[in-house]
Design an enzyme around this catalytic site. Structure first.
Site, short mmCIF file in Angstrom:
data_model
loop_
_atom_site.label_atom_id
_atom_site.label_comp_id
_atom_site.label_asym_id
_atom_site.label_seq_id
_atom_site.Cartn_x
_atom_site.Cartn_y
_atom_site.Cartn_z
N ASP A 105 -22.69 -34.58 1.60
CA ASP A 105 -23.09 -35.45 0.50
C ASP A 105 -23.98 -34.67 -0.46
OD1 ASP A 105 -23.20 -38.58 -0.22
OD2 ASP A 105 -25.13 -37.66 -0.70
N ASN A 163 -25.89 -37.28 -12.92
CA ASN A 163 -25.12 -38.04 -13.89
C ASN A 163 -26.02 -38.70 -14.93
OD1 ASN A 163 -22.48 -37.54 -13.02
ND2 ASN A 163 -22.54 -39.18 -11.50
N HIS A 204 -21.87 -37.42 -17.17
CA HIS A 204 -20.82 -37.37 -16.14
C HIS A 204 -20.07 -36.04 -16.14
CE1 HIS A 204 -21.11 -41.49 -14.68
NE2 HIS A 204 -21.32 -41.87 -15.94
N ASP A 236 -19.15 -34.08 -12.83
CA ASP A 236 -17.79 -33.63 -12.50
C ASP A 236 -17.76 -32.13 -12.21
OD1 ASP A 236 -16.92 -36.20 -12.88
OD2 ASP A 236 -16.02 -35.84 -14.85
N GLU A 280 -19.56 -38.81 -4.29
CA GLU A 280 -20.06 -37.45 -4.08
C GLU A 280 -20.03 -37.04 -2.62
OE1 GLU A 280 -23.74 -40.13 -4.05
OE2 GLU A 280 -21.75 -40.07 -4.95
#
Length: 401
Positions: free
Chosen positions: A266, A274, A279, A283, A309
């Protein structure tokens, strides 16, 4: 109009008519192959479609046999047919993921052209005939060999085309031998290796080629669509459903006796990435982690995006210690990567477990790894925590390397 003649009780088709029919069929196959596979064109189909076009062009050149343009038509016609045969071979090589280029095809057609041009090309339709027949047989024979050893996953159509190419090669070899023994005007040659029998053999080969090309193109399309359905669109990793299905199959198979390890990962404080950087930055971090994972594991290992994630890895045959070392290696690779915008990538927390003595259970392994991941977060994140693979209901955790 198709012209026929009676010769010793047999019906003999006029050569021009035979070539007109053959050309019409080849043109139809070219159109059908273009229409049926226009959405996806694997590399091997490019060569095979080129072979259809070359056979068609060669056949068109042969239509000028018996005219004042014979010297301009016969040598290139033979060279085009030989090029078509070697294009079948080139496509077969591409099907097996082998290198091939136009330079591999150039020598045989060039030799055929020169042999025909320098052998009474202005007066004989069979100028350079032995070279033409021999090299056509060689090209198709090599095609049959390549196709026979292609992967079985390429469907049975490949084997059928391999046999067809091999038989056509033997037919051309028979034409070459008979050509030497009695010449093109001999009774056996005209009966068994003349225009009409050769046209029938050509049709069988080209129909088989077209069918195989379309069948393999469809299989390729289905495979790509399946991969698209099973892959996460952003990272290219397995999606959750595909991963769970493959991991469960791995655990249920014979390889389960070797055991395996499972990693849950994680990205730390991913929401903050973010929120603060957008974002696009998130990404980029997800893609970078996916790249670090695939660079750290073997080709037989499974890597998937579990959700958001969170990522999941299954390592067949790996020990607990090996899995923890791989988790640390992934973080090391990620920290060494550079973000396009110069932002640092987030750290990662890991929960690791492995199969125990009893029959492995994927759901239980995920629960244990998830509990280990929760412990890694509780200990401050950015660490590897492993759950001992013992028969336990509440796993004992230890920090990995």
């Amino acid at each position: 109009m198709i012209a026929v003649s009676m010769q010793e009780g047999a019906v003999v088709l006029d050569p021009f008519s035979v070539r007109m029919v053959l050309g019409a069929v080849i043109l139809t196959l070219i159109v059908l192959s273009c229409v049926s596979s226009r959405r996806l064109r694997p590399p091997f189909t490019v060569w095979w479609r080129a072979s259809l076009c070359l056979f068609f062009a060669g056949n068109c050149a042969f239509l000028l046999n018996g005219t004042s343009l014979l010297a301009w038509a016969s040598p290139p016609g033979k060279a085009l047919v030989v090029a078509g045969a070697f294009s079948v071979w080139a496509g077969a090589r591409k099907l097996r993921d082998r290198k091939v280029s136009a330079w591999h095809l150039a020598p045989a057609p060039l030799i055929t052209y020169v042999a025909s041009l320098t052998d009474t090309a202005e007066s004989s339709i069979w100028s350079g005939g032995l070279v033409y027949l021999g090299l056509t047989a060689a090209g198709l024979g090599m095609s049959g060999a390549e196709l026979w050893f292609a992967k079985s996953t390429h469907s049975r159509a490949t084997k059928f085309l391999a046999l067809t190419a091999a038989l056509t090669s033997l037919y051309y070899l028979g034409r070459a031998i008979t050509f030497v023994l009695e010449g093109p005007d001999g009774n056996s040659y005209r009966t068994y290796f003349g225009y009409a029998p050769a046209a029938v053999v050509h049709l069988i080969l080209l129909v088989s080629l077209s069918f195989t090309m379309n069948a393999l193109s469809n299989n390729h399309l289905i495979t790509k669509l399946r991969e698209r359905a099973e892959r996460d669109h952003l990272t290219g990793l397995l999606n959750r459903g595909a991963f769970l299905g493959l991991a469960a199959k791995e655990l249920a198979g014979p390889a389960s006796q070797r055991g395996g390890a499972l990693i849950l990962a994680d990205l730390d404080y991913f929401k903050a990435v973010n929120d603060e950087h957008g974002h696009a930055a998130g990404d980029a971090a997800l893609c970078a982690f996916a790249e670090a994972c695939t660079a750290s594991v073997r080709s037989t290992d499974l890597v998937g995006r579990y959700g958001g994630e969170e990522f999941i890895l299954f390592l067949p045959g790996a020990t607990q210690q090996r899995a923890e070392a791989i988790a640390s290696e992934i973080s090391h690779r990620l920290s060494a990567m550079e973000d396009p915008d110069g932002l640092p990538f987030p750290t990662v927390s890991y929960g690791v477990t492995s199969t125990g003595i009893e029959a492995p259970d994927l759901d239980f392994m995920i629960k244990v790894a998830d509990a280990a991941l929760y412990s890694a977060k509780a200990q401050g994140r950015n660490r590897v925590v492993g759950a001992d693979p013992v028969e336990i209901s509440l796993p004992e955790f230890h920090q990995g390397p």
